[in-house]
Design an enzyme around this catalytic site. Structure first.
Site, PDB file in Angstrom:
ATOM      1  N   GLU A   1     -57.800 -87.393-104.368  1.00 24.91           N
ATOM      2  CA  GLU A   1     -56.170 -87.093-104.091  1.00 24.91           C
ATOM      3  C   GLU A   1     -55.723 -86.412-105.208  1.00 24.91           C
ATOM      4  OE1 GLU A   1     -52.389 -89.473-102.784  1.00 24.91           O
ATOM      5  OE2 GLU A   1     -53.697 -90.400-103.970  1.00 24.91           O
TER       6      GLU A   1
ATOM      7  N   LYS B   1     -51.827 -88.281 -94.571  1.00 25.95           N
ATOM      8  CA  LYS B   1     -51.765 -89.496 -94.945  1.00 25.95           C
ATOM      9  C   LYS B   1     -50.587 -90.384 -94.053  1.00 25.95           C
ATOM     10  CE  LYS B   1     -51.081 -92.085 -99.319  1.00 25.95           C
ATOM     11  NZ  LYS B   1     -50.754 -92.122-100.711  1.00 25.95           N
TER      12      LYS B   1
ATOM     13  N   CYS C   1     -56.322 -92.778-100.202  1.00 24.17           N
ATOM     14  CA  CYS C   1     -55.767 -93.851-101.616  1.00 24.17           C
ATOM     15  C   CYS C   1     -54.959 -95.012-100.781  1.00 24.17           C
ATOM     16  CB  CYS C   1     -54.679 -92.995-102.224  1.00 24.17           C
ATOM     17  SG  CYS C   1     -54.269 -93.784-104.074  1.00 24.17           S
TER      18      CYS C   1
END
Length: 329
Positions: free
Chosen positions: A43, A115, A158
């Site tokens: 990321e 995300k 993440c």
């Protein structure tokens, strides 16, 4: 049998996009020199800015120079690249997307995931406030796993790793490999990083790949590092958090179809019906309902129980209010 190799890359991004791109280029070349088929980057591999304002200003569209450069790197090295989340511009001038992209060895953009779970923490007791939603727009869809030379690859980012519902959904969609490119905070990384990645691998009986940011990016931000690959038998590959590095590891292309210690987790999981696929249907007051069409007609999944809906298309909002469930992603 010769299995394809992967490269799990660890780096320390800064606010300089040119220098970060050079690191990506060097690591991709090193990965290829070690016969890797695909290289995984963390990321914020494009940049890690010092403040929210600069993050928005420095973001680019997927047609921008940074992604174009990634495509050229993939072609030059004849290697697949998993990158991000990178900072992607949106129609909202005040916010961006945190976007994981997959580029094949011919320089084609084959998958884009934005995300879903944003890292929002506002702890009144400690005074720590980290609100990703202040400058990032939430994604709206789960991207189906993509066929790659190493197997069916699922894209996440993440903080998504804290939500096992997403990994279960991706596994049921055919994923053999889960990916969590990360810039994990140092404090939570020490406590949670490895155990969560290993848990996602074990509970889904598949591989988990987590490229990672490492070290101090600026005066306010430090990442945990420890990029790793986790397998369902708990075997793992760790990488030092202190240096820029990559590591190529043997990878079984067949993924999870023949696990070392097969346990029938998937078919015994409550709420999973392999006879049909579930879809999200918007319900009342912001709720969502999981619905599939099967032998009994249109059937709703609610907290492990099923009920038949006679006329789903013409159902009124009021009909849903007693059947609310949390959004399944």
């Amino acid at each position: 049998m010769i299995h394809p190799l992967i490269a799990v890359c660890q780096m320390r991004s800064i606010a300089d996009k040119v220098k970060n791109l050079q690191v990506v280029s060097e690591l991709a070349a090193e990965a290829k020199s070690r016969s890797a088929t695909i290289a995984f980057f963390p990321e914020a591999c494009d940049f890690l800015a010092d403040n929210k304002k600069d993050i928005v200003i420095m973001a680019e569209p997927l047609t921008g120079l940074t992604v174009m450069s990634y495509k050229e790197i993939a072609i030059k090295n004849n290697i697949w690249l998993s990158l991000g989340g990178i900072h992607e511009t949106s129609d909202n001038v005040e916010k961006i997307y945190n976007t994981h992209i997959l580029i094949n060895n011919e320089g084609e953009l084959v998958a884009v995931y934005r995300k879903l779970h944003l890292f929002d923490m506002d702890n009144k007791d400690t005074g720590v406030r980290l609100m990703e939603s202040d400058y990032v727009l939430k994604g709206i869809e789960i991207v189906p796993p993509v066929s790659t030379p190493i197997g069916k690859l699922a894209l996440s980012i993440c903080y998504d790793m804290r939500f096992p519902e997403l990994s279960i959904t991706l596994r049921n969609m055919g994923a053999q490999i889960l990916t969590y490119p990360s810039a994990f905070t140092y404090e939570t990384g020490a406590a949670h990083w490895e155990v969560m990645l290993r848990a996602r691998a074990i509970e889904n009986q598949c591989y988990v790949i987590a490229a990672a940011q490492t070290g101090a990016h600026n005066k306010k931000r430090m990442s945990w590092g420890h990029a790793m690959v986790s397998q369902l038998d708990e075997e793992r590959v760790g990488i030092s958090r202190d240096v820029n590095c990559d590591q190529s590891v043997p990878f079984v292309g067949g993924g999870c179809e023949q696990p070392h210690d097969p346990i029938p987790i998937g078919r015994l999981r409550i709420g999973v019906d392999r006879r049909g696929s579930w879809e999200l249907i918007k319900g009342g007051r912001g709720s969502w309902e999981l619905v599939k069409e099967g032998r009994r007609g249109k059937e709703s999944f609610l907290e492990g129980r099923g009920r038949v809906i006679e006329d789903l298309e013409n159902a009124r909002v009021e009909d849903w209010r007693d059947y609310q469930v949390e959004r399944f992603c």
